[in-house]
Enzyme design. Sequence first.
Site, PDB file in Angstrom:
ATOM      1  N   SER A  79     -13.551   0.241   8.145  1.00 39.58           N
ATOM      2  CA  SER A  79     -12.712   0.594   6.998  1.00 39.58           C
ATOM      3  C   SER A  79     -12.959  -0.335   5.815  1.00 39.58           C
ATOM      4  O   SER A  79     -12.263  -0.243   4.811  1.00 39.58           O
ATOM      5  CB  SER A  79     -11.239   0.522   7.421  1.00 39.58           C
ATOM      6  OG  SER A  79     -11.003  -0.686   8.108  1.00 39.58           O
ATOM      7  N   THR A 183      -7.481  -1.370   5.148  1.00 34.83           N
ATOM      8  CA  THR A 183      -8.005  -2.340   4.192  1.00 34.83           C
ATOM      9  C   THR A 183      -7.833  -3.772   4.671  1.00 34.83           C
ATOM     10  O   THR A 183      -6.889  -4.059   5.399  1.00 34.83           O
ATOM     11  CB  THR A 183      -7.161  -2.166   2.902  1.00 34.83           C
ATOM     12  OG1 THR A 183      -7.498  -0.914   2.348  1.00 34.83           O
ATOM     13  CG2 THR A 183      -7.377  -3.250   1.907  1.00 34.83           C
ATOM     14  N   THR A 201     -11.936  -2.564   0.560  1.00 36.26           N
ATOM     15  CA  THR A 201     -11.817  -1.387   1.426  1.00 36.26           C
ATOM     16  C   THR A 201     -12.951  -0.399   1.198  1.00 36.26           C
ATOM     17  O   THR A 201     -13.560  -0.373   0.120  1.00 36.26           O
ATOM     18  CB  THR A 201     -10.468  -0.667   1.154  1.00 36.26           C
ATOM     19  OG1 THR A 201     -10.235   0.311   2.158  1.00 36.26           O
ATOM     20  CG2 THR A 201     -10.447   0.026  -0.204  1.00 36.26           C
ATOM     21  N   ARG A 211     -12.893   9.317  -5.767  1.00 33.50           N
ATOM     22  CA  ARG A 211     -11.496   8.931  -5.532  1.00 33.50           C
ATOM     23  C   ARG A 211     -11.348   7.395  -5.535  1.00 33.50           C
ATOM     24  O   ARG A 211     -12.095   6.667  -4.896  1.00 33.50           O
ATOM     25  CB  ARG A 211     -11.043   9.498  -4.186  1.00 33.50           C
ATOM     26  CG  ARG A 211      -9.623   9.100  -3.747  1.00 33.50           C
ATOM     27  CD  ARG A 211      -9.631   8.031  -2.690  1.00 33.50           C
ATOM     28  NE  ARG A 211      -8.342   7.877  -2.031  1.00 33.50           N
ATOM     29  CZ  ARG A 211      -8.004   6.836  -1.287  1.00 33.50           C
ATOM     30  NH1 ARG A 211      -8.846   5.860  -1.107  1.00 33.50           N
ATOM     31  NH2 ARG A 211      -6.825   6.766  -0.718  1.00 33.50           N
ATOM     32  N   THR A 234      -1.494  -2.027   2.231  1.00 31.77           N
ATOM     33  CA  THR A 234      -2.479  -1.267   2.988  1.00 31.77           C
ATOM     34  C   THR A 234      -1.855   0.038   3.450  1.00 31.77           C
ATOM     35  O   THR A 234      -0.652   0.119   3.661  1.00 31.77           O
ATOM     36  CB  THR A 234      -3.028  -2.084   4.186  1.00 31.77           C
ATOM     37  OG1 THR A 234      -3.984  -1.290   4.880  1.00 31.77           O
ATOM     38  CG2 THR A 234      -1.931  -2.496   5.156  1.00 31.77           C
ATOM     39  N   GLY A 235      -2.703   1.051   3.594  1.00 34.26           N
ATOM     40  CA  GLY A 235      -2.206   2.352   4.029  1.00 34.26           C
ATOM     41  C   GLY A 235      -2.629   3.441   3.072  1.00 34.26           C
ATOM     42  O   GLY A 235      -3.686   3.339   2.439  1.00 34.26           O
TER      43      GLY A 235
HETATM   44  N1  ASP Z   1      -5.120   1.720   0.673  1.00 36.20           N
HETATM   45  C1  ASP Z   1      -6.475   2.045   1.018  1.00 36.20           C
HETATM   46  C2  ASP Z   1      -6.865   3.338   0.355  1.00 36.20           C
HETATM   47  O1  ASP Z   1      -6.056   4.256   0.335  1.00 36.20           O
HETATM   48  C3  ASP Z   1      -6.711   2.163   2.465  1.00 36.20           C
HETATM   49  C4  ASP Z   1      -6.031   1.154   3.342  1.00 36.20           C
HETATM   50  O2  ASP Z   1      -5.337   0.299   2.907  1.00 36.20           O
HETATM   51  O3  ASP Z   1      -6.187   1.189   4.546  1.00 36.20           O
HETATM   52  O4  ASP Z   1      -7.984   3.442  -0.084  1.00 36.20           O
END
Ligand code: ASP
Length: 323
Positions: A79, A183, A201, A211, A234-235
């Site tokens: 990731s 991330t 990330t 994107r 994160t997320g």
């Molecule tokens: N926030 C990041 C994204 O949407 C991914 C992640 O944090 O895992 O690109």
Amino acid sequence: MEKINRRTFMQSVAAAAAVSAVPEAEAKPEGSGPVFLSTWPHGKPANERAAEVFKSGGSLLDAVEKGINVPESDPNVMSVGYGGLPNADGVVSLDAGIMDGTRHRAGAVCALEGIKNPISVARLVLERTRHTTMAGEGALRFALEMGFHTEQLLTPKSLERWMQWKATPNHETFWITPDNHDTIGMVATDGRGHMVAGCSTSGLEWKIPGRVADSPLVGLGYFADDNAGAASATGDGDLMSNYCTSVSIVHLMARGASPQEACAEILKQMVKTIPANKDGECAVIAMNNRGEIGTASMNAKFHLKYALWRNAESQLLDSVVLY
Ligand code: ASP
């Protein structure tokens, strides 16, 4: 629940107002030592590297950059950086940003292709330009001018995952149902009130080319201010971008919230505006300029494990789950 926490938060604001009358030296004890706080299990080796760099005389920015380089360079972390899952075209497209809480300045790159350590390019945007965020083709040209070399960032494993996804009928439904993302976000202090935050990330797997979500954008994926603290998120960045999570957390801390209260408060705000956000994949970490920390995950389905390095001890711990 909401009421009690709200009251607790308001009490802490009042308490913090009293604390602000305390002389500076007492509020920020000198020499309490560096602290590194990162997201996910890959944050543990990242923290350990950061602590090593700092101990051997590197700046806090060097420490955060070199720490984040560890998961970026690890092909098994799917990731972030090299081996990160690609976009819908099968191209690895990386985002990263780093912020210096003293200068109140960030450097960031978005949709960078072929360079496995985007946080190091972001660092050079901060140090060598007057810009904050560079994207795509221009970011790549800048990286090449700074001496970076392009390489294939797909690994046999990530290529296989992409081919499996491509072979799935109706595979484009990913555009509305996100899945993989983890991330690396890191927040750090030198123990003397200086704060740095960084984030790197490969973003949402199979994302639509072009994107960009929260991770590389200052105030969203990361934020640092020596006057208060630092935070990272994160997320589901498509969701969290709409709440400017990291800067909101730091502003809550500036108004007296503890890092834990601030982390909980921002996720609760998200649910207050849209109740369905309770099921969102969202987690945050924060640290104030005294080295106190907070973490929160929106729900048990997306339960953040965070890594903490303090007093030469490196740990992997569970964040607080809100819903
Ligand atoms: N926030 C990041 C994204 O949407 C991914 C992640 O944090 O895992 O690109």
